[in-house]
Motif scaffolding. Sequence first.
Motif, short mmCIF file in Angstrom:
data_model
loop_
_atom_site.label_atom_id
_atom_site.label_comp_id
_atom_site.label_asym_id
_atom_site.label_seq_id
_atom_site.Cartn_x
_atom_site.Cartn_y
_atom_site.Cartn_z
N PRO A 47 6.46 12.09 2.05
CA PRO A 47 5.81 12.62 3.25
C PRO A 47 6.79 13.45 4.07
CG PRO A 47 5.40 10.26 3.03
CD PRO A 47 6.45 10.62 2.02
N SER A 48 6.32 14.56 4.65
CA SER A 48 7.20 15.37 5.51
C SER A 48 7.24 14.83 6.94
CB SER A 48 6.75 16.83 5.51
OG SER A 48 5.42 16.94 5.96
N PHE A 49 6.18 14.10 7.34
CA PHE A 49 6.15 13.50 8.68
C PHE A 49 5.41 12.17 8.60
CE2 PHE A 49 4.78 12.66 12.99
CZ PHE A 49 5.79 13.18 13.79
N SER A 50 6.14 11.07 8.72
CA SER A 50 5.51 9.75 8.58
C SER A 50 5.92 8.84 9.73
CB SER A 50 5.87 9.12 7.23
OG SER A 50 7.27 8.95 7.11
N VAL A 51 5.83 9.36 10.95
CA VAL A 51 6.14 8.57 12.14
C VAL A 51 4.90 7.77 12.52
CG1 VAL A 51 6.98 8.59 14.51
CG2 VAL A 51 7.75 10.35 12.90
N THR A 59 4.33 0.00 3.61
CA THR A 59 5.17 1.17 3.80
C THR A 59 4.42 2.34 4.44
OG1 THR A 59 6.43 2.87 2.58
CG2 THR A 59 4.62 1.83 1.42
N ASP A 60 5.18 3.21 5.12
CA ASP A 60 4.63 4.47 5.63
C ASP A 60 4.22 5.40 4.49
OD1 ASP A 60 7.40 4.66 4.98
OD2 ASP A 60 7.58 6.52 6.11
N PHE A 61 4.71 5.13 3.27
CA PHE A 61 4.40 6.00 2.13
C PHE A 61 2.95 5.86 1.63
CE2 PHE A 61 8.58 7.55 0.07
CZ PHE A 61 9.11 7.84 1.32
N VAL A 62 2.15 5.01 2.29
CA VAL A 62 0.71 5.00 1.95
C VAL A 62 0.02 6.23 2.53
CG1 VAL A 62 0.59 2.47 1.82
CG2 VAL A 62 0.00 3.62 3.97
N ALA A 68 -5.46 6.56 4.46
CA ALA A 68 -4.27 6.48 3.60
C ALA A 68 -4.50 7.35 2.36
CB ALA A 68 -4.00 5.04 3.20
N ALA A 69 -3.54 8.24 2.08
CA ALA A 69 -3.66 9.13 0.93
C ALA A 69 -2.27 9.36 0.33
CB ALA A 69 -4.29 10.46 1.35
N PRO A 70 -1.74 8.34 -0.35
CA PRO A 70 -0.36 8.42 -0.85
C PRO A 70 -0.16 9.54 -1.88
CG PRO A 70 -1.48 6.44 -1.68
CD PRO A 70 -2.39 7.06 -0.67
N ILE A 71 1.06 10.09 -1.90
CA ILE A 71 1.35 11.24 -2.77
C ILE A 71 2.35 10.91 -3.87
CG2 ILE A 71 0.75 12.99 -1.04
CD1 ILE A 71 3.72 13.22 -0.32
N ASN A 72 2.68 9.61 -4.02
CA ASN A 72 3.56 9.22 -5.13
C ASN A 72 3.13 7.85 -5.66
OD1 ASN A 72 4.83 7.24 -3.39
ND2 ASN A 72 6.10 8.89 -2.55
#
Length: 287
Positions: A254-258, A105-108, A123-127
């Motif tokens: 994430p606010s920007f995960s393109v 996922t982009d959420f990494v 990679a610095a995931p926030i959840n």
Amino acid sequence: MSNKKILVFGGVGQLGQCLSKVSEERNLSGLVFLDEIAGNILDLDILRALFQKESPDFVINCAAYTAVDKAEDEPELCEKINSLGAANLAQFCAEFKATLIHISTDFVFEGNVPVLLKETDVAAPINVYGKTKLQGELEIAKYLEAHYILRTSWLYSEFAGNFVKTMLKLGAEREELSIIVDQVGTPTYGVDLAAVILDLLDSGQTAAYGTYHYSNDGLCSWYDFAKAIFEISGTKLKVYPIPTSAYPTKARRPSFSVMDKTKIKTTFNLEIPYWRDSLVKCIHAIK
């Protein structure tokens, strides 16, 4: 690839159903779709029996804990499925000489700056969800060289529950909606992702193992995505843009995960569809 045996874990979920559709269109017969009972990635006895019986050439792992907000309340269960489950599959693939395709996922990523995210970026995931998916990636790399990790984003399709189907349902029931405008990413049509997974398996490019980014091309906010869904489907309602702060959730996002797709495009000579073109196809399929 027609004579290859492929095990699909999480085979009745959204991406599993997309893989089933694409494999039928391509007349592929070697795929075995496993639900969470028959293909329990946390049960070592079930896994050993499956690998011994099927002797797979490839394993596709679509099994995941994906309830992003709920994960904040169930971190242990989320970690078991997303990290330990991935490790289990990697170890059996290593033992039985199978190649693993794992969906991440982009959420990494933290996703706090507006630049395209490359596979080599930190990679610095926030959840919790993102942290456990990153752990799963690291576990796979530890145990198995023969793997492809595909990070994707904002997955939707005509199957299962997803943002597109939720918007169509709400659009039929309501006269107005407020949608977040300050989270930017790229929607991914599950059928496009399924086609790419099967293309990777067919490529025979063993020198290309590793991590890749795949979503549709372009970018949008959730607000833009919703507006496009209503416009393409001919749904009439007012849609208002709101900031993330006006719609608090348990998990930060994430606010920007393109993601930058250059690597997968050049390695496998892919042309990736624009997100809105694929959305048109999906809405036609739903209707």
